[in-house]
Design an enzyme around this catalytic site. Structure first.
Site, PDB file in Angstrom:
ATOM      1  N   THR A 129      61.385  -3.484 -13.852  1.00  0.00           N
ATOM      2  CA  THR A 129      63.035  -3.152 -13.582  1.00  0.00           C
ATOM      3  C   THR A 129      63.512  -2.069 -14.249  1.00  0.00           C
ATOM      4  OG1 THR A 129      63.090  -5.393 -12.598  1.00  0.00           O
ATOM      5  CG2 THR A 129      65.187  -4.395 -13.267  1.00  0.00           C
TER       6      THR A 129
ATOM      7  N   ALA B 189      51.950   2.189 -19.422  1.00  0.00           N
ATOM      8  CA  ALA B 189      51.068   1.117 -19.131  1.00  0.00           C
ATOM      9  C   ALA B 189      51.632   0.252 -18.094  1.00  0.00           C
ATOM     10  CB  ALA B 189      50.648   0.512 -20.232  1.00  0.00           C
TER      11      ALA B 189
ATOM     12  N   ARG C 158      50.634  -3.586 -15.614  1.00  0.00           N
ATOM     13  CA  ARG C 158      49.139  -4.505 -15.111  1.00  0.00           C
ATOM     14  C   ARG C 158      48.653  -3.887 -13.911  1.00  0.00           C
ATOM     15  NH1 ARG C 158      52.321  -9.765 -16.340  1.00  0.00           N
ATOM     16  NH2 ARG C 158      53.636  -8.930 -14.645  1.00  0.00           N
TER      17      ARG C 158
ATOM     18  N   LYS D  66      64.999  -8.833 -26.215  1.00  0.00           N
ATOM     19  CA  LYS D  66      65.742  -9.393 -27.220  1.00  0.00           C
ATOM     20  C   LYS D  66      64.862 -10.682 -27.799  1.00  0.00           C
ATOM     21  CE  LYS D  66      66.135 -10.174 -23.038  1.00  0.00           C
ATOM     22  NZ  LYS D  66      67.025  -9.668 -21.649  1.00  0.00           N
TER      23      LYS D  66
ATOM     24  N   VAL E  55      71.010  -6.398 -26.162  1.00  0.00           N
ATOM     25  CA  VAL E  55      72.104  -7.172 -25.979  1.00  0.00           C
ATOM     26  C   VAL E  55      73.150  -6.582 -25.056  1.00  0.00           C
ATOM     27  CG1 VAL E  55      74.129  -7.968 -27.241  1.00  0.00           C
ATOM     28  CG2 VAL E  55      71.789  -7.807 -28.536  1.00  0.00           C
TER      29      VAL E  55
ATOM     30  N   GLY F 186      72.691  -5.656 -21.986  1.00  0.00           N
ATOM     31  CA  GLY F 186      72.283  -4.658 -20.976  1.00  0.00           C
ATOM     32  C   GLY F 186      73.041  -3.155 -21.263  1.00  0.00           C
TER      33      GLY F 186
ATOM     34  N   LYS G 229      70.348 -12.975 -27.802  1.00  0.00           N
ATOM     35  CA  LYS G 229      71.129 -11.832 -28.070  1.00  0.00           C
ATOM     36  C   LYS G 229      72.433 -12.254 -29.254  1.00  0.00           C
ATOM     37  CE  LYS G 229      70.659 -10.579 -23.225  1.00  0.00           C
ATOM     38  NZ  LYS G 229      71.165 -10.851 -21.923  1.00  0.00           N
TER      39      LYS G 229
ATOM     40  N   GLY H  21      69.932  -5.298 -14.986  1.00  0.00           N
ATOM     41  CA  GLY H  21      69.788  -4.420 -14.120  1.00  0.00           C
ATOM     42  C   GLY H  21      68.987  -3.016 -14.309  1.00  0.00           C
TER      43      GLY H  21
HETATM   44  P1  NDP Z   1      59.668  -6.664 -15.099  1.00  0.00           P
HETATM   45  O1  NDP Z   1      59.074  -7.796 -15.042  1.00  0.00           O
HETATM   46  O2  NDP Z   1      60.264  -6.159 -14.162  1.00  0.00           O
HETATM   47  O3  NDP Z   1      58.528  -5.617 -15.853  1.00  0.00           O
HETATM   48  C1  NDP Z   1      57.674  -6.035 -16.734  1.00  0.00           C
HETATM   49  C2  NDP Z   1      56.658  -4.675 -16.902  1.00  0.00           C
HETATM   50  O4  NDP Z   1      55.552  -4.824 -17.856  1.00  0.00           O
HETATM   51  C3  NDP Z   1      55.783  -4.641 -15.337  1.00  0.00           C
HETATM   52  O5  NDP Z   1      55.716  -3.110 -15.124  1.00  0.00           O
HETATM   53  C4  NDP Z   1      54.423  -5.239 -15.934  1.00  0.00           C
HETATM   54  O6  NDP Z   1      53.708  -4.401 -15.037  1.00  0.00           O
HETATM   55  C5  NDP Z   1      54.432  -4.648 -17.385  1.00  0.00           C
HETATM   56  N1  NDP Z   1      53.272  -5.514 -18.204  1.00  0.00           N
HETATM   57  C6  NDP Z   1      53.428  -6.836 -18.216  1.00  0.00           C
HETATM   58  N2  NDP Z   1      52.400  -7.332 -18.826  1.00  0.00           N
HETATM   59  C7  NDP Z   1      51.694  -6.226 -19.279  1.00  0.00           C
HETATM   60  C8  NDP Z   1      50.430  -5.870 -19.847  1.00  0.00           C
HETATM   61  N3  NDP Z   1      49.914  -6.990 -20.367  1.00  0.00           N
HETATM   62  N4  NDP Z   1      49.953  -4.765 -19.906  1.00  0.00           N
HETATM   63  C9  NDP Z   1      50.700  -3.760 -19.268  1.00  0.00           C
HETATM   64  N5  NDP Z   1      51.816  -3.677 -18.478  1.00  0.00           N
HETATM   65  C10 NDP Z   1      52.286  -5.041 -18.476  1.00  0.00           C
HETATM   66  O7  NDP Z   1      60.505  -6.908 -16.574  1.00  0.00           O
HETATM   67  P2  NDP Z   1      61.961  -6.252 -16.740  1.00  0.00           P
HETATM   68  O8  NDP Z   1      61.877  -4.683 -16.572  1.00  0.00           O
HETATM   69  O9  NDP Z   1      63.144  -6.996 -16.156  1.00  0.00           O
HETATM   70  O10 NDP Z   1      62.071  -6.502 -18.315  1.00  0.00           O
HETATM   71  C11 NDP Z   1      61.360  -5.974 -19.611  1.00  0.00           C
HETATM   72  C12 NDP Z   1      62.280  -6.293 -20.819  1.00  0.00           C
HETATM   73  O11 NDP Z   1      63.390  -5.690 -20.736  1.00  0.00           O
HETATM   74  C13 NDP Z   1      62.294  -7.650 -21.250  1.00  0.00           C
HETATM   75  O12 NDP Z   1      62.034  -7.866 -22.516  1.00  0.00           O
HETATM   76  C14 NDP Z   1      63.571  -8.278 -20.543  1.00  0.00           C
HETATM   77  O13 NDP Z   1      64.015  -9.228 -21.221  1.00  0.00           O
HETATM   78  C15 NDP Z   1      64.091  -6.968 -21.063  1.00  0.00           C
HETATM   79  N6  NDP Z   1      65.793  -6.621 -20.337  1.00  0.00           N
HETATM   80  C16 NDP Z   1      65.576  -6.906 -19.065  1.00  0.00           C
HETATM   81  C17 NDP Z   1      66.985  -6.474 -18.514  1.00  0.00           C
HETATM   82  C18 NDP Z   1      66.993  -6.629 -17.011  1.00  0.00           C
HETATM   83  O14 NDP Z   1      67.991  -6.605 -16.378  1.00  0.00           O
HETATM   84  N7  NDP Z   1      65.916  -6.776 -16.189  1.00  0.00           N
HETATM   85  C19 NDP Z   1      68.009  -6.172 -19.005  1.00  0.00           C
HETATM   86  C20 NDP Z   1      67.984  -6.133 -20.551  1.00  0.00           C
HETATM   87  C21 NDP Z   1      66.708  -6.419 -21.111  1.00  0.00           C
HETATM   88  P3  NDP Z   1      53.339  -4.722 -13.402  1.00  0.00           P
HETATM   89  O15 NDP Z   1      54.486  -4.122 -12.800  1.00  0.00           O
HETATM   90  O16 NDP Z   1      52.045  -3.935 -13.141  1.00  0.00           O
HETATM   91  O17 NDP Z   1      53.027  -6.067 -12.981  1.00  0.00           O
HETATM   92  N1  HSE Z   2      68.098 -11.718 -17.869  1.00  0.00           N
HETATM   93  C1  HSE Z   2      69.025 -11.133 -18.717  1.00  0.00           C
HETATM   94  C2  HSE Z   2      70.443 -11.397 -18.199  1.00  0.00           C
HETATM   95  C3  HSE Z   2      68.712  -9.647 -18.513  1.00  0.00           C
HETATM   96  O1  HSE Z   2      70.776 -12.055 -17.081  1.00  0.00           O
HETATM   97  O2  HSE Z   2      71.377 -11.106 -18.965  1.00  0.00           O
HETATM   98  C4  HSE Z   2      69.754  -8.821 -19.501  1.00  0.00           C
HETATM   99  O3  HSE Z   2      69.361  -9.094 -21.054  1.00  0.00           O
END
Ligand code: NDP
Ligand code: HSE
Length: 454
Positions: free
Chosen positions: A13, A43, A45, A105, A132, A134, A222, A319
């Site tokens: 995301t 990178a 998975r 976080k 923190v 978003g 956060k 988001g």
């Molecule tokens: P997602 O699950 O959408 O994305 C995680 C990504 O990491 C995927 O592309 C996944 O690969 C990759 N990944 C996981 N493990 C590995 C590995 N071992 N090697 C290589 N790649 C790997 O997570 P988000 O984008 O939602 O969240 C990412 C971070 O941002 C988290 O720390 C979250 O707390 C933080 N965050 C998220 C927000 C949100 O709105 N979603 C807002 C603020 C912070 P693959 O796609 O191939 O599975």
């Molecule tokens: N899961 C978190 C939330 C993502 O819903 O606020 C943003 O940090």
């Protein structure tokens, strides 16, 4: 000047959003940063998974250490999540002399002290604005914009998923208001809750383990970060009191509204003479407060500084692109200061590392708040008198009482709002009231904060 090369860990995301924002606004970003910012490596998975972004021009790998160890990469952006592999990767990047940007976080709250110490020693930056609230630039605001102030307290809606769920429950509670007088608290709540959570997951708001959102762990991560930069204390996630929203019923949402309040999942950090309050819990807030009207995935953080007074920061808390907005802002910040003297950079936790304070985090039993109590009472004379006597004997004064007429043979629902009292006294009173044979089941207790400007 050559563009700065960025290695991205994670294309989910936030990673996908970051690629999109960097590509779409490349010209504006280069004008701000003084040079281009391009993602050269990434990178994931699964290399075959469909992405929300165009990855052409990016060297892809399934080995995140290949990115961290690549000589071309100057800044590593960690968007994998979790605090195991992510910690190893971030420490390896720092050891390789690379700057780091992260939205993680959990990683910062649990391992930030170690990470910042290592980064300081290597003269590299670790930027974490997206960790923190978003897209809201609240870390920059507290760390830099409020640098003149002695921050007294802050309170925030800092989990978008939780706020989205509570907002949907409020809408449902309004729809079922007529049932609230005699309905079973929590009836049909489970289905609503699960449905709304599933929607938040589909929208990419929720954590990989959504109990982090619902049980307040994510908000505690956060809040831990915010408290550190507000008060200049080390990160102490383990000391944060955390209570989730899974026990909140639509009826509680409805009764709170009848009394002029909204229920929000709040993170509160307050500096007192004795130490720092650090707590995440559902909270009744007067509906006239701006923050009480922050709905859906939106977040808001209210910060009270001694000079500026109360300030409020509002925006999307989760988001793809809102979070990418904060990630890319960090990339611009890091790019601008690549050649700056490491000694003159803004400290990671706002205060110089050797000037952090050892103020203790206060145990919850010592904290004072007002309370909302909901209890189920057998409808017979003297029951309310027993309850109010116990509260009075415990030094708890009552602000308001609302009694809902029982439907048929059922029990009466009694709602009590109290004035401020120490949590330990409230624990004792709740125990004594629950022991009365006229009271059925456990008392629902929700803390109440008026969030006055003083
Ligand atoms: P997602 O699950 O959408 O994305 C995680 C990504 O990491 C995927 O592309 C996944 O690969 C990759 N990944 C996981 N493990 C590995 C590995 N071992 N090697 C290589 N790649 C790997 O997570 P988000 O984008 O939602 O969240 C990412 C971070 O941002 C988290 O720390 C979250 O707390 C933080 N965050 C998220 C927000 C949100 O709105 N979603 C807002 C603020 C912070 P693959 O796609 O191939 O599975
Ligand atoms: N899961 C978190 C939330 C993502 O819903 O606020 C943003 O940090």
């Amino acid at each position: 000047m050559e563009p700065v090369k960025v290695g991205l860990l994670g294309l989910g995301t936030v990673g996908g959003g970051t690629v999109n924002v960097l590509k779409r606004n490349a010209g504006e970003i280069a004008r701000r940063a003084g040079r281009g910012v391009v993602i050269s490596h990434a990178a994931t998975r699964d290399l075959d998974k469909e992405r929300i972004c165009d990855t052409s021009g990016i060297t892809l790998t399934t080995d995140p250490f290949a990115v961290v160890n690549d000589a071309e990469v100057q800044i590593v952006v960690e968007l994998i999540g979790g605090d195991g592999l992510a910690r190893e990767l971030v420490l390896a990047a720092i050891d390789n002399g690379k700057h780091v940007v992260t939205a993680n976080k959990a990683l910062i709250a649990k391992h930030g002290n170690e990470i910042f110490e290592r980064a300081q020693a290597k003269g590299v930056m670790v930027a974490f604005e997206a960790a923190v609230a978003g897209g809201i630039p609240v870390i920059k605001a507290v760390r830099e914009g409020l640098a003149a102030n002695r921050v007294e307290w802050l309170a925030g809606i800092i989990n978008g998923t939780g706020n989205f769920i509570l907002t949907e429950m409020r809408d449902a509670a309004q729809g079922s208001a007529s049932a609230a007088g005699g309905g079973t608290p929590g009836a049909a709540k489970g289905r609503d809750f699960a449905e709304v959570l599933a929607e938040a997951q589909a929208l990419g708001y929720a954590e990989a383990d959504p109990t982090f959102d619902v049980e307040g762990i994510d908000a505690a991560h956060k809040l831990t970060i915010l408290a550190s930069i507000a008060f200049g204390i080390p990160l102490q996630f383990e000391a944060c009191f955390t209570e989730g929203i899974s026990n909140i019923t639509r009826e509680d949402v409805h009764y709170a509204e009848e009394l002029g309040y909204r229920i929000k999942h709040l993170g509160v950090a307050r500096r007192t003479e004795a130490g720092v309050e650090l707590r995440v819990h559902p909270t009744l807030i007067p509906e006239r407060r701006l923050i009480a009207n922050v709905d859906g995935v939106m977040n808001a953080v209210l910060v009270k500084g001694d000079a500026v007074g109360p300030t409020l920061y509002y925006g999307a808390g989760a988001g793809a692109e809102p979070t990418a907005s904060a990630v890319v802002a960090d990339l611009v910040d890091v790019t601008r200061t690549l050649t700056a003297d490491p000694e003159n950079r803004v400290p990671h936790l706002a205060f110089q590392p050797d000037a952090l304070s050892d103020l203790p985090i206060l145990p919850m039993a010592e904290i004072e708040t007002a309370y909302y109590l909901r209890l189920q009472a057998i409808d017979r004379p003297g029951v309310l008198a027993d309850v109010t006597r116990i509260l009075g004997d415990s030094g708890i004064s009552i602000e308001a009482i609302l009694q809902k007429e029982p439907v048929g043979d059922s029990e009466a629902t009694v709602i009590i709002l109290t004035h401020r009292v120490q949590e330990a006294k409230m624990d004792y009173a709740i125990g004594a009231i629950e022991a009365l044979d006229s009271i059925d089941g456990e008392i629902m207790r929700i803390r109440l904060e008026t969030l006055d400007a003083d």
